[in-house]
Design a protein around this motif. Structure first.
Motif, PDB file in Angstrom:
ATOM      1  N   ASP A   1      56.915  14.609  76.405  1.00 25.42           N
ATOM      2  CA  ASP A   1      58.049  14.131  75.604  1.00 25.42           C
ATOM      3  C   ASP A   1      57.803  12.721  75.071  1.00 25.42           C
ATOM      4  O   ASP A   1      58.618  12.211  74.282  1.00 25.42           O
ATOM      5  N   THR A   2      56.722  12.101  75.492  1.00 26.32           N
ATOM      6  CA  THR A   2      56.396  10.756  75.013  1.00 26.32           C
ATOM      7  C   THR A   2      56.213  10.764  73.498  1.00 26.32           C
ATOM      8  O   THR A   2      55.423  11.545  72.960  1.00 26.32           O
ATOM      9  N   ALA A   3      56.950   9.908  72.814  1.00 24.97           N
ATOM     10  CA  ALA A   3      56.922   9.874  71.353  1.00 24.97           C
ATOM     11  C   ALA A   3      57.822   8.745  70.856  1.00 24.97           C
ATOM     12  O   ALA A   3      58.598   8.173  71.633  1.00 24.97           O
ATOM     13  N   VAL A   4      57.720   8.473  69.573  1.00 28.07           N
ATOM     14  CA  VAL A   4      58.731   7.665  68.901  1.00 28.07           C
ATOM     15  C   VAL A   4      59.801   8.632  68.410  1.00 28.07           C
ATOM     16  O   VAL A   4      59.484   9.615  67.724  1.00 28.07           O
ATOM     17  N   TYR A   5      61.038   8.355  68.779  1.00 25.22           N
ATOM     18  CA  TYR A   5      62.151   9.223  68.416  1.00 25.22           C
ATOM     19  C   TYR A   5      62.916   8.601  67.249  1.00 25.22           C
ATOM     20  O   TYR A   5      63.268   7.416  67.283  1.00 25.22           O
ATOM     21  N   TYR A   6      63.163   9.434  66.232  1.00 24.91           N
ATOM     22  CA  TYR A   6      63.836   8.992  65.019  1.00 24.91           C
ATOM     23  C   TYR A   6      65.147   9.748  64.821  1.00 24.91           C
ATOM     24  O   TYR A   6      65.212  10.970  65.027  1.00 24.91           O
ATOM     25  N   CYS A   7      66.138   9.034  64.382  1.00 24.83           N
ATOM     26  CA  CYS A   7      67.412   9.615  63.980  1.00 24.83           C
ATOM     27  C   CYS A   7      67.380   9.857  62.475  1.00 24.83           C
ATOM     28  O   CYS A   7      66.830   9.040  61.721  1.00 24.83           O
ATOM     29  N   GLY A   8      67.956  10.980  62.055  1.00 26.37           N
ATOM     30  CA  GLY A   8      68.002  11.284  60.637  1.00 26.37           C
ATOM     31  C   GLY A   8      69.375  11.757  60.217  1.00 26.37           C
ATOM     32  O   GLY A   8      70.080  12.416  61.000  1.00 26.37           O
ATOM     33  N   ALA A   9      69.754  11.426  58.995  1.00 26.15           N
ATOM     34  CA  ALA A   9      71.040  11.853  58.440  1.00 26.15           C
ATOM     35  C   ALA A   9      70.809  12.620  57.149  1.00 26.15           C
ATOM     36  O   ALA A   9      70.001  12.218  56.304  1.00 26.15           O
TER      37      ALA A   9
END
Length: 120
Positions: free
Chosen positions: A89-97
């Protein structure tokens, strides 16, 4: 215009939990589908979870049963509760709209990302 600011990332041991938050500014948050994506090291960005304007949810197979996406329209915030975390699950997590409320509407606004590292 929509601005998205993620928070809540960090270092966690395998099996642990984190809750990511994404605060949105701008118009019509409650009418937008919201998503979480992630980009592991050396890999492409992938969809993790999404929630429509009326609350339907959809998850990647790799996180089903472990992650939960939710939204609080009064706070213009979307959350990602992550349990039973694994090293993968290691990652950069991004929010999107998205501009509209359904899953057929593609993400047009992105946050800056928050790093999640799962390691002992």
């Amino acid at each position: 215009q929509v601005q998205l600011v993620e928070s809540g990332g960090g270092l966690v041991q395998p099996g642990g939990s984190l809750r990511l938050s994404c605060a949105a500014s701008g118009s019509s948050f409650n009418a937008r589908a919201m998503s979480w994506y992630r980009q592991p090291p050396g890999k492409e960005r992938e969809l993790v979870a999404r929630i429509s304007s009326y609350g339907s949810t959809n998850y990647a197979d790799s996180v089903k049963g472990r992650f939960t996406i939710s939204r609080d329209n009064a706070k213009n915030t979307v959350y990602l509760q992550m349990n039973s975390l694994k090293p993968e699950d290691t990652a950069v997590y991004y929010c999107g709209a998205a501009p509209y409320g359904t899953f057929s509407s593609s993400v047009t606004y992105w946050g800056q990302g928050t790093q999640v590292t799962v390691s002992s």
